[in-house]
Design a protein around this motif. Structure first.
Motif, mmCIF file in Angstrom:
data_model
loop_
_atom_site.group_PDB
_atom_site.id
_atom_site.type_symbol
_atom_site.label_atom_id
_atom_site.label_comp_id
_atom_site.label_asym_id
_atom_site.label_seq_id
_atom_site.Cartn_x
_atom_site.Cartn_y
_atom_site.Cartn_z
ATOM 1 N N LYS A 120 0.896 -1.181 0.077
ATOM 2 C CA LYS A 120 0.015 0.046 -0.048
ATOM 3 C C LYS A 120 0.984 1.261 0.078
ATOM 4 O O LYS A 120 2.000 1.286 0.485
ATOM 5 N N PRO A 121 0.584 2.188 -0.331
ATOM 6 C CA PRO A 121 1.098 3.647 -0.518
ATOM 7 C C PRO A 121 1.886 4.043 0.892
ATOM 8 O O PRO A 121 2.841 4.441 1.074
ATOM 9 N N GLU A 122 0.980 3.616 1.991
ATOM 10 C CA GLU A 122 1.594 3.873 3.440
ATOM 11 C C GLU A 122 2.450 2.967 3.604
ATOM 12 O O GLU A 122 2.926 3.172 4.974
ATOM 13 N N ASP A 123 2.809 1.984 2.863
ATOM 14 C CA ASP A 123 4.139 1.099 3.256
ATOM 15 C C ASP A 123 5.478 1.875 2.779
ATOM 16 O O ASP A 123 6.627 1.363 3.087
ATOM 17 N N THR A 124 5.129 2.883 2.248
ATOM 18 C CA THR A 124 6.486 3.521 1.560
ATOM 19 C C THR A 124 7.161 4.082 2.763
ATOM 20 O O THR A 124 6.836 4.908 3.642
ATOM 21 N N ALA A 125 8.655 3.669 2.644
ATOM 22 C CA ALA A 125 9.343 4.073 4.022
ATOM 23 C C ALA A 125 10.975 3.523 3.521
ATOM 24 O O ALA A 125 10.864 2.719 2.528
ATOM 25 N N VAL A 126 11.738 3.890 4.364
ATOM 26 C CA VAL A 126 13.257 3.335 4.145
ATOM 27 C C VAL A 126 13.007 1.859 5.286
ATOM 28 O O VAL A 126 12.596 2.377 6.738
ATOM 29 N N TYR A 127 13.362 0.883 5.005
ATOM 30 C CA TYR A 127 13.356 -0.352 5.603
ATOM 31 C C TYR A 127 14.578 -0.679 5.989
ATOM 32 O O TYR A 127 15.500 -0.738 5.330
ATOM 33 N N TYR A 128 14.795 -1.104 7.267
ATOM 34 C CA TYR A 128 16.037 -1.394 7.869
ATOM 35 C C TYR A 128 15.814 -2.926 8.701
ATOM 36 O O TYR A 128 14.729 -3.027 9.372
ATOM 37 N N CYS A 129 16.886 -3.416 8.743
ATOM 38 C CA CYS A 129 16.962 -4.561 9.519
ATOM 39 C C CYS A 129 17.909 -4.490 10.667
ATOM 40 O O CYS A 129 18.800 -3.668 10.601
ATOM 41 N N TYR A 166 15.914 -0.030 21.664
ATOM 42 C CA TYR A 166 17.185 0.114 22.715
ATOM 43 C C TYR A 166 17.633 -1.559 22.729
ATOM 44 O O TYR A 166 18.636 -1.564 23.534
ATOM 45 N N ASN A 167 16.692 -2.275 22.430
ATOM 46 C CA ASN A 167 17.180 -3.609 22.551
ATOM 47 C C ASN A 167 17.617 -4.345 21.091
ATOM 48 O O ASN A 167 17.907 -5.366 21.030
ATOM 49 N N TYR A 168 18.158 -3.170 20.156
ATOM 50 C CA TYR A 168 18.845 -3.615 19.040
ATOM 51 C C TYR A 168 20.295 -3.116 19.086
ATOM 52 O O TYR A 168 20.163 -1.859 19.178
ATOM 53 N N ASP A 169 20.950 -3.596 18.613
ATOM 54 C CA ASP A 169 22.556 -3.272 18.903
ATOM 55 C C ASP A 169 23.335 -3.098 17.527
ATOM 56 O O ASP A 169 24.183 -2.328 17.565
ATOM 57 N N TYR A 170 22.815 -3.581 16.580
ATOM 58 C CA TYR A 170 23.438 -3.269 15.127
ATOM 59 C C TYR A 170 22.363 -3.084 14.035
ATOM 60 O O TYR A 170 21.378 -3.857 14.227
ATOM 61 N N TRP A 171 22.383 -1.924 13.287
ATOM 62 C CA TRP A 171 21.367 -1.739 12.300
ATOM 63 C C TRP A 171 21.923 -1.780 10.847
ATOM 64 O O TRP A 171 23.208 -1.307 10.908
ATOM 65 N N GLY A 172 21.271 -2.067 9.785
ATOM 66 C CA GLY A 172 21.810 -1.719 8.494
ATOM 67 C C GLY A 172 21.613 -0.354 8.111
ATOM 68 O O GLY A 172 20.981 0.341 8.808
ATOM 69 N N GLN A 173 21.875 -0.225 6.795
ATOM 70 C CA GLN A 173 21.964 1.260 6.144
ATOM 71 C C GLN A 173 20.717 1.758 5.630
ATOM 72 O O GLN A 173 20.016 2.818 5.293
ATOM 73 N N GLY A 174 19.609 0.372 5.477
ATOM 74 C CA GLY A 174 18.301 0.852 4.915
ATOM 75 C C GLY A 174 18.175 0.617 3.562
ATOM 76 O O GLY A 174 19.188 0.797 2.605
ATOM 77 N N THR A 175 16.936 0.186 3.147
ATOM 78 C CA THR A 175 16.755 0.356 1.555
ATOM 79 C C THR A 175 15.192 0.886 1.609
ATOM 80 O O THR A 175 14.514 0.811 2.190
ATOM 81 N N GLN A 176 15.289 1.800 0.537
ATOM 82 C CA GLN A 176 13.880 2.416 0.252
ATOM 83 C C GLN A 176 12.958 1.502 -0.422
ATOM 84 O O GLN A 176 13.150 0.980 -1.428
ATOM 85 N N VAL A 177 11.658 1.656 -0.091
ATOM 86 C CA VAL A 177 10.580 0.857 -0.717
ATOM 87 C C VAL A 177 9.486 2.025 -1.014
ATOM 88 O O VAL A 177 9.130 2.836 -0.045
ATOM 89 N N THR A 178 9.098 2.347 -2.170
ATOM 90 C CA THR A 178 8.204 3.310 -2.500
ATOM 91 C C THR A 178 7.127 2.504 -3.288
ATOM 92 O O THR A 178 7.268 1.616 -4.292
ATOM 93 N N VAL A 179 5.939 2.832 -2.734
ATOM 94 C CA VAL A 179 4.528 2.121 -3.064
ATOM 95 C C VAL A 179 3.910 3.131 -3.804
ATOM 96 O O VAL A 179 3.059 4.108 -3.173
#
Length: 124
Positions: free
Chosen positions: A87-96, A109-122
């Protein structure tokens, strides 16, 4: 060196599908919970899904239940997020992110390492 690299984002029409990948290095995903988060412009980062390392339990945000599926391939040391019915409202940068043991929640606060993100555009 712990590293998480997301891929698979892009532009998709409403109702379409994407599969995001989170490739891990420097640690084994089988031993850690991995979560997916997203952040839209002007909004706070929100938890989308999490897969536990202990028994494979999963949790989803209410907004994506029934549409998104998280999975893990231990042989490839990668976690996936299959996104259907976008859906259009799913548009965001997604991180793991890697969750510190133990628990099932989206508190950043319970996550210690993050990726750089990937853009999703609907969008149509």
């Amino acid at each position: 060196q712990v590293q998480l690299v997301e891929s698979g984002g892009g532009l998709v029409q409403p109702g379409g599908s994407l599969r995001l990948s989170c490739a891990a290095s420097g640690f084994t995903v089988a031993y850690y919970g991995i979560g997916w988060f997203r952040q839209a412009p002007g909004k706070e980062r929100e938890g989308v899904s999490l897969i536990s390392h202990t028994d494979g339990s999963t949790i989803y945000a209410d907004s994506v239940k029934g549409r998104f599926t998280i999975s893990r391939d231990n042989a490839k040391n990668t976690v996936y997020l299959q996104m259907n019915g976008l859906k259009p409202e799913d548009t965001a940068v997604y991180y793991c992110a890697r969750r510190v043991p133990y628990g099932l929640d989206f508190s950043p606060y319970n996550y210690d390492y993050w990726g750089q993100g990937t853009q999703v555009t609907v969008s149509s």
